[in-house]
Design an enzyme around this catalytic site. Structure first.
Site, PDB file in Angstrom:
ATOM      1  N   CYS A 193      30.324 -11.045  53.750  1.00 43.05           N
ATOM      2  CA  CYS A 193      29.513 -10.137  52.950  1.00 43.05           C
ATOM      3  C   CYS A 193      30.384  -8.986  52.434  1.00 43.05           C
ATOM      4  O   CYS A 193      31.250  -8.482  53.153  1.00 43.05           O
ATOM      5  CB  CYS A 193      28.365  -9.584  53.782  1.00 43.05           C
ATOM      6  SG  CYS A 193      27.158 -10.832  54.275  1.00 43.05           S
ATOM      7  N   CYS A 225      30.068 -13.460  63.532  1.00 46.50           N
ATOM      8  CA  CYS A 225      28.734 -13.066  63.075  1.00 46.50           C
ATOM      9  C   CYS A 225      27.655 -13.577  64.013  1.00 46.50           C
ATOM     10  O   CYS A 225      26.556 -13.024  64.056  1.00 46.50           O
ATOM     11  CB  CYS A 225      28.481 -13.570  61.653  1.00 46.50           C
ATOM     12  SG  CYS A 225      28.443 -15.371  61.508  1.00 46.50           S
ATOM     13  N   CYS A 263      23.521  -9.442  61.001  1.00 47.00           N
ATOM     14  CA  CYS A 263      23.978 -10.830  60.982  1.00 47.00           C
ATOM     15  C   CYS A 263      22.926 -11.757  61.582  1.00 47.00           C
ATOM     16  O   CYS A 263      22.727 -12.881  61.099  1.00 47.00           O
ATOM     17  CB  CYS A 263      25.284 -10.974  61.753  1.00 47.00           C
ATOM     18  SG  CYS A 263      26.735 -10.277  60.929  1.00 47.00           S
ATOM     19  N   CYS A 323      30.918  -5.704  54.434  1.00 52.00           N
ATOM     20  CA  CYS A 323      31.574  -5.862  55.736  1.00 52.00           C
ATOM     21  C   CYS A 323      32.922  -6.566  55.631  1.00 52.00           C
ATOM     22  O   CYS A 323      33.461  -7.037  56.638  1.00 52.00           O
ATOM     23  CB  CYS A 323      30.663  -6.633  56.685  1.00 52.00           C
ATOM     24  SG  CYS A 323      29.076  -5.850  56.986  1.00 52.00           S
TER      25      CYS A 323
END
Length: 231
Positions: free
Chosen positions: A197, A222, A112, A200
């Site tokens: 994402c 993040c 991240c 994730c």
């Protein structure tokens, strides 16, 4: 609460957000809005371009987004004529994976940091005001979210971070989007409640926690909404 009462309440909140945008955005030229193309960000984008059609809209392209997110981003950007800037990390996904492997599995904070935090902070540093669709209800880590606050970036520069939807509920956001005829990211129809994402993001693990499908429960943020000076 009846539909009419909900509508009246949301309309008052819309008026309040529009007032903030008129005051902070009109003709300044040094305001940006970060948009993940989730519901609250798209709603705020719609309201912002009513005030300033060419406001810079910043989108973080990590290279790991869902195909649906990219398609939806392109659709909204085209139909609304957005002044969209796509922010990219220094390395492509292939370059990062060749050097470090799958960081989103082995070191999600580092992933991240490289693909979100660094490019976003670099971009936001060019502006005086940063508009975001953050809401207190989204996560326990955001319950103390202020609608207006100074935010420290790397190197010590401060920007004014505005979260005009801070007090809004998910119900408010969805009602407003329906009333304003804003189409939403199709992934919501599949049960996702917080979308980042693809590697994730899963369906929520806890029905009472919309962000419980992020990072497999290993973390909740993040890093882009954590001040560099205090992180």
């Amino acid at each position: 609460m009846s539909i009419a009462e909900i509508g009246a309440e949301v309309n008052l909140k819309l008026d309040a957000v529009r007032a903030v945008l008129v005051r902070e955005v009109t003709g300044t030229g040094d305001v940006c809005l970060t948009c993940s193309f989730q519901a609250e960000d798209v709603l705020l984008t719609k309201l912002a371009i009513e005030v300033e059609p060419q406001i810079p809209i910043l989108f973080l392209d990590t290279g790991y987004h869902f195909a649906e997110t990219y398609a939806y981003r392109d659709r909204i950007a085209r139909e609304w004529g957005l002044n969209l800037t796509t922010l990219l990390p220094e390395k492509t996904v292939a370059e990062q994976e060749a050097e470090h492997g799958l960081l989103y599995q082995s070191a999600p904070d580092r992933c991240c940091g490289l693909r979100k935090v660094e490019p976003l902070f670099k971009a936001v540093a060019q502006y005086r005001v940063w508009l975001t669709g953050l809401r207190r209800e989204q996560a326990r880590s955001r319950t103390a979210l202020e609608e207006r606050a100074k935010f420290a970036l790397p190197g010590g520069k401060q920007v004014l971070k505005l979260a005009p939807l801070a007090e809004w509920t998910t119900r408010d956001v969805w009602y407003a989007c329906e009333q304003l005829q804003i189409p939403l990211l199709p992934l919501y129809e599949r049960g996702y409640t917080s979308i980042g994402c693809e590697p994730c993001t899963t369906l929520p693990l806890d029905p009472n926690d919309p962000r419980s499908g992020r990072w497999g429960g290993r973390k909740v943020e993040c890093g882009i909404h954590i001040e560099a000076a205090s992180s």
